[in-house]
Scaffold this active site. Structure first.
Site, PDB file in Angstrom:
ATOM      1  N   GLY A  12      15.613   8.798  22.623  1.00 19.89           N
ATOM      2  CA  GLY A  12      15.769   7.522  22.173  1.00 19.89           C
ATOM      3  C   GLY A  12      16.269   6.662  23.388  1.00 19.89           C
ATOM      4  O   GLY A  12      16.101   6.890  24.396  1.00 19.89           O
ATOM      5  N   ASP A  13      16.710   5.200  22.917  1.00 20.36           N
ATOM      6  CA  ASP A  13      17.261   4.249  23.772  1.00 20.36           C
ATOM      7  C   ASP A  13      16.110   4.113  24.714  1.00 20.36           C
ATOM      8  O   ASP A  13      16.274   3.301  25.653  1.00 20.36           O
ATOM      9  CB  ASP A  13      18.315   4.793  24.449  1.00 20.36           C
ATOM     10  CG  ASP A  13      19.512   5.189  23.616  1.00 20.36           C
ATOM     11  OD1 ASP A  13      19.717   4.711  22.511  1.00 20.36           O
ATOM     12  OD2 ASP A  13      20.102   6.483  23.930  1.00 20.36           O
ATOM     13  N   LYS A  16      13.132   0.519  21.952  1.00 19.88           N
ATOM     14  CA  LYS A  16      12.097   0.477  20.859  1.00 19.88           C
ATOM     15  C   LYS A  16      12.264  -0.944  20.266  1.00 19.88           C
ATOM     16  O   LYS A  16      11.444  -1.594  19.718  1.00 19.88           O
ATOM     17  CB  LYS A  16      12.234   1.543  19.683  1.00 19.88           C
ATOM     18  CG  LYS A  16      11.826   2.889  20.244  1.00 19.88           C
ATOM     19  CD  LYS A  16      12.378   3.792  19.350  1.00 19.88           C
ATOM     20  CE  LYS A  16      13.679   4.085  19.007  1.00 19.88           C
ATOM     21  NZ  LYS A  16      14.493   4.432  20.387  1.00 19.88           N
ATOM     22  N   GLY A  40      20.690   2.288  17.377  1.00 18.35           N
ATOM     23  CA  GLY A  40      21.169   0.842  17.642  1.00 18.35           C
ATOM     24  C   GLY A  40      19.855   0.296  18.406  1.00 18.35           C
ATOM     25  O   GLY A  40      19.362   0.602  19.450  1.00 18.35           O
ATOM     26  N   HIS A  41      19.405  -0.823  17.970  1.00 14.82           N
ATOM     27  CA  HIS A  41      18.390  -1.630  18.617  1.00 14.82           C
ATOM     28  C   HIS A  41      19.027  -2.852  18.897  1.00 14.82           C
ATOM     29  O   HIS A  41      19.751  -3.721  18.426  1.00 14.82           O
ATOM     30  CB  HIS A  41      17.284  -2.113  17.313  1.00 14.82           C
ATOM     31  CG  HIS A  41      16.478  -0.867  16.839  1.00 14.82           C
ATOM     32  ND1 HIS A  41      16.097   0.303  17.985  1.00 14.82           N
ATOM     33  CD2 HIS A  41      15.908  -0.634  15.929  1.00 14.82           C
ATOM     34  CE1 HIS A  41      15.338   1.031  17.191  1.00 14.82           C
ATOM     35  NE2 HIS A  41      15.169   0.666  15.882  1.00 14.82           N
ATOM     36  N   GLN A 223      15.981   7.003  17.145  1.00 11.22           N
ATOM     37  CA  GLN A 223      16.030   7.989  18.158  1.00 11.22           C
ATOM     38  C   GLN A 223      14.583   8.187  18.835  1.00 11.22           C
ATOM     39  O   GLN A 223      14.197   7.317  19.295  1.00 11.22           O
ATOM     40  CB  GLN A 223      16.460   9.144  17.153  1.00 11.22           C
ATOM     41  CG  GLN A 223      17.961   9.198  16.670  1.00 11.22           C
ATOM     42  CD  GLN A 223      18.043   8.472  15.351  1.00 11.22           C
ATOM     43  OE1 GLN A 223      17.106   8.687  14.600  1.00 11.22           O
ATOM     44  NE2 GLN A 223      18.943   7.698  15.456  1.00 11.22           N
ATOM     45  N   ARG A 302      28.788   5.188  24.598  1.00 15.43           N
ATOM     46  CA  ARG A 302      28.966   6.428  25.554  1.00 15.43           C
ATOM     47  C   ARG A 302      27.719   6.069  26.727  1.00 15.43           C
ATOM     48  O   ARG A 302      26.851   5.480  26.474  1.00 15.43           O
ATOM     49  CB  ARG A 302      28.490   7.628  24.855  1.00 15.43           C
ATOM     50  CG  ARG A 302      29.512   8.251  24.164  1.00 15.43           C
ATOM     51  CD  ARG A 302      28.808   9.507  23.125  1.00 15.43           C
ATOM     52  NE  ARG A 302      28.350   9.218  22.179  1.00 15.43           N
ATOM     53  CZ  ARG A 302      27.720   9.978  21.332  1.00 15.43           C
ATOM     54  NH1 ARG A 302      28.072  11.388  21.541  1.00 15.43           N
ATOM     55  NH2 ARG A 302      26.839   9.588  20.358  1.00 15.43           N
ATOM     56  N   ASP A 332      11.471  -2.869  35.543  1.00 16.70           N
ATOM     57  CA  ASP A 332      12.188  -3.479  36.655  1.00 16.70           C
ATOM     58  C   ASP A 332      13.481  -2.825  36.982  1.00 16.70           C
ATOM     59  O   ASP A 332      14.074  -2.805  38.179  1.00 16.70           O
ATOM     60  CB  ASP A 332      12.982  -4.763  35.825  1.00 16.70           C
ATOM     61  CG  ASP A 332      13.357  -4.485  34.553  1.00 16.70           C
ATOM     62  OD1 ASP A 332      12.785  -3.787  33.618  1.00 16.70           O
ATOM     63  OD2 ASP A 332      14.851  -4.675  34.276  1.00 16.70           O
ATOM     64  N   VAL A 413       9.513  -5.536  31.914  1.00 13.47           N
ATOM     65  CA  VAL A 413      10.228  -5.978  33.042  1.00 13.47           C
ATOM     66  C   VAL A 413      11.600  -6.630  33.087  1.00 13.47           C
ATOM     67  O   VAL A 413      12.013  -7.281  33.731  1.00 13.47           O
ATOM     68  CB  VAL A 413       9.257  -6.721  34.198  1.00 13.47           C
ATOM     69  CG1 VAL A 413       8.129  -5.946  34.550  1.00 13.47           C
ATOM     70  CG2 VAL A 413       8.799  -8.219  33.367  1.00 13.47           C
TER      71      VAL A 413
HETATM   72  P1  GDP Z   1      16.309   1.432  21.102  1.00 11.66           P
HETATM   73  O1  GDP Z   1      17.228   2.076  20.575  1.00 11.66           O
HETATM   74  O2  GDP Z   1      15.134   2.380  21.561  1.00 11.66           O
HETATM   75  O3  GDP Z   1      15.974  -0.001  20.633  1.00 11.66           O
HETATM   76  O4  GDP Z   1      16.873   1.010  22.602  1.00 11.66           O
HETATM   77  P2  GDP Z   1      18.391   0.419  23.153  1.00 11.66           P
HETATM   78  O5  GDP Z   1      18.165  -0.962  22.312  1.00 11.66           O
HETATM   79  O6  GDP Z   1      19.217   1.256  22.763  1.00 11.66           O
HETATM   80  O7  GDP Z   1      18.267   0.325  24.635  1.00 11.66           O
HETATM   81  C1  GDP Z   1      17.451  -0.471  25.173  1.00 11.66           C
HETATM   82  C2  GDP Z   1      18.140  -1.418  26.016  1.00 11.66           C
HETATM   83  O8  GDP Z   1      17.131  -1.839  27.117  1.00 11.66           O
HETATM   84  C3  GDP Z   1      18.546  -2.586  25.396  1.00 11.66           C
HETATM   85  O9  GDP Z   1      19.655  -3.296  25.795  1.00 11.66           O
HETATM   86  C4  GDP Z   1      17.362  -3.643  25.585  1.00 11.66           C
HETATM   87  O10 GDP Z   1      17.700  -5.132  25.537  1.00 11.66           O
HETATM   88  C5  GDP Z   1      16.932  -3.160  27.064  1.00 11.66           C
HETATM   89  N1  GDP Z   1      15.674  -3.288  27.196  1.00 11.66           N
HETATM   90  C6  GDP Z   1      14.462  -3.026  26.631  1.00 11.66           C
HETATM   91  N2  GDP Z   1      13.403  -3.223  27.184  1.00 11.66           N
HETATM   92  C7  GDP Z   1      13.732  -3.461  28.561  1.00 11.66           C
HETATM   93  C8  GDP Z   1      12.912  -3.884  29.870  1.00 11.66           C
HETATM   94  O11 GDP Z   1      11.993  -3.687  30.026  1.00 11.66           O
HETATM   95  N3  GDP Z   1      13.811  -3.875  30.879  1.00 11.66           N
HETATM   96  C9  GDP Z   1      15.094  -3.917  30.855  1.00 11.66           C
HETATM   97  N4  GDP Z   1      16.078  -4.242  31.873  1.00 11.66           N
HETATM   98  N5  GDP Z   1      15.914  -3.865  29.792  1.00 11.66           N
HETATM   99  C10 GDP Z   1      15.340  -3.471  28.479  1.00 11.66           C
END
Ligand code: GDP
Length: 424
Positions: A12-13, A16, A40-41, A223, A302, A332, A413
């Protein structure tokens, strides 16, 4: 017309939300197919930052119909709160449809989640304590309450009574808590039902007809693969089924419509809470990954554990999901490291593995087999095309493709929608 699944290949995280938001442009429907408000997106687009828990990530596009499918557990208070927030932020949002068959998270699910976690002490699963697991447990036990039940007061009242009879015994006798009264819950949920009425529909039929009419459907997982109830690192998993095979089952159309399965994969790995993470780096480099990547949970705040890219996990995800391509996120974050270790296999039980070992004991003792790639120093957030990335960064991406056996289609990136480079 074909459907596309987008899911996480790790714990997860992976990012997505941004990936779905980026890809959603060409879609007519975006469907959330499992989990609840434990996901959480984060989407940053059109100058706004949106944190969503339940509303599908296609919401920023007015032309998209967002669907919450049968396999999602819905806390109506949270859903309505998110809709209020979206309205207040004057984002022009797409439509929303909620399945009649989705199960509801009830106040006793939240309460049981909290007290059960406390009761487990050091064996706690570190759930988000939002009632997701208990709601799924009731669904399997056939004592759950579904969205459609709210629109028949007699049925709702009878089901609530049955559920509370059992739950109140558990709350009082096992956890020493006060029993819950049905009246307040009944009233609250009928009020939620009135507000939700315009969204509630037979989403299976809606999507079936959409596909038949040539519309594009994207199925969005929450997730990640390693947290899948069956295929993940049980018991340190989520209580639903993120893998691609479940997407069609939840949405209510046949798997033959799914043509593309996109695995959202972070350029390193993270994990919240307990359970094996073979490539974890508990030293300063891991700390640096966490800082540069802002690796703190969207839902819980967390701190996430961080480690290096794990090709065994990617190969496993490719196998259990049938991945067609990868969106590689957060490249990045890797700028400025001298060397980038990549796990290309495991040693466990006296043998080597190129994939996740078949049992828990082996996975717990898995030692990574490393290969080291040269890093790059420049920040790459402003880079506008794949070919303009430092050659070490390009090589890193190509190496992951090669060892994972799945092509990378897009590279992230930065967190903003436009910070996405087409890689193939
Ligand atoms: P999800 O649950 O898979 O949608 O992931 P989250 O939203 O919890 O975590 C992803 C985090 O990474 C968020 O704060 C996004 O804004 C950030 N993010 C997504 N893609 C990128 C990327 O290519 N580079 C960076 N630095 N941050 C990213």
């Amino acid at each position: 017309m074909p459907a596309t699944v987008v899911l996480g290949t790790q714990w997860g995280d992976e990012g997505k939300g941004k990936a779905v938001d980026y890809l959603a442009d060409r879609m007519d429907f975006v469907v959330r197919y499992q989990g609840g408000n434990n996901a959480g997106h984060t989407i940053i687009a059109e100058g706004r930052l949106l944190k969503l828990n339940l509303v599908p990530s296609g919401v920023l596009y007015p032309h998209i119909t967002n669907v919450i499918a049968d396999g999602v557990v819905v806390d109506p208070r949270i859903l309505l709160g998110e809709l209020d927030e979206l309205e207040a932020s004057d984002v022009q949002i797409g439509e929303l449809r909620l399945s009649l068959n989705a199960h509801l998270i009830m106040p006793y699910h939240r309460e049981l989640d909290k007290v059960a976690e406390r009761f487990l002490g050091k064996n706690a699963l570190n759930t988000t304590r939002r009632g997701i697991g208990p709601a799924y447990a009731d669904r399997a036990a056939r004592v759950g309450i579904r969205v459609q039940d709210l629109y028949d007061e007699k049925i709702f009242s009878a089901k609530l009574e049955v559920a509370l009879k059992d739950k109140n015994q558990i709350l009082a006798k096992i956890y020493n808590r006060l029993a819950m009264q049905p009246e307040q819950i009944f009233e609250d949920y009928l009020a939620f039902a009135e507000r939700l009425r315009p969204y509630v529909t037979d989403t299976s039929k809606l999507l079936y007809e959409g596909l038949a009419a040539g519309k594009h459907v994207m199925l969005e997982g929450a997730q990640g693969t390693m947290l899948d109830l069956d295929h993940g690192t049980y018991p340190f998993v989520t209580s639903s089924t993120p893998v691609a095979g479940y997407a069609a089952a939840s949405a209510g159309f046949g798997p033959r419509d799914i043509e593309r399965v996109i695995g959202v994969t972070k350029a390193y790995v993270t994990r919240v809470g307990s359970g094996p993470l073979p490539t974890e780096d508990i030293g300063p480099a891991g700390e640096r990954l966490g800082e540069r990547g802002h690796e703190f949970g969207t839902v819980t705040g967390r701190k996430r554990r961080c480690g290096w890219f794990d090709a065994c996990v990617l190969r496993f995800a490719a196998r259990v999901n049938g991945l067609t391509d990868i969106v590689l996120t957060k490249l990045d974050v890797l700028s400025g490291f001298e060397k980038l270790p990549v796990c290309v296999g495991y040693r466990a039980g006296g043998q080597t593995w190129d994939d996740v070992p078949p049992n828990q004991t082996l996975f717990h003792e898995a030692e990574p087999v490393w290969e080291e790639l040269p890093g790059w120093q420049d920040e790459i957030r402003e880079v506008e095309s794949f070919d303009d990335l430092p050659k070490e960064a390009q090589r890193y991406v190509r190496f992951l493709e090669e060892i994972g056996g799945v092509p990378v289609s897009i590279v992230g990136v930065g967190p903003v929608r436009e910070q996405s480079l087409v890689a193939s």
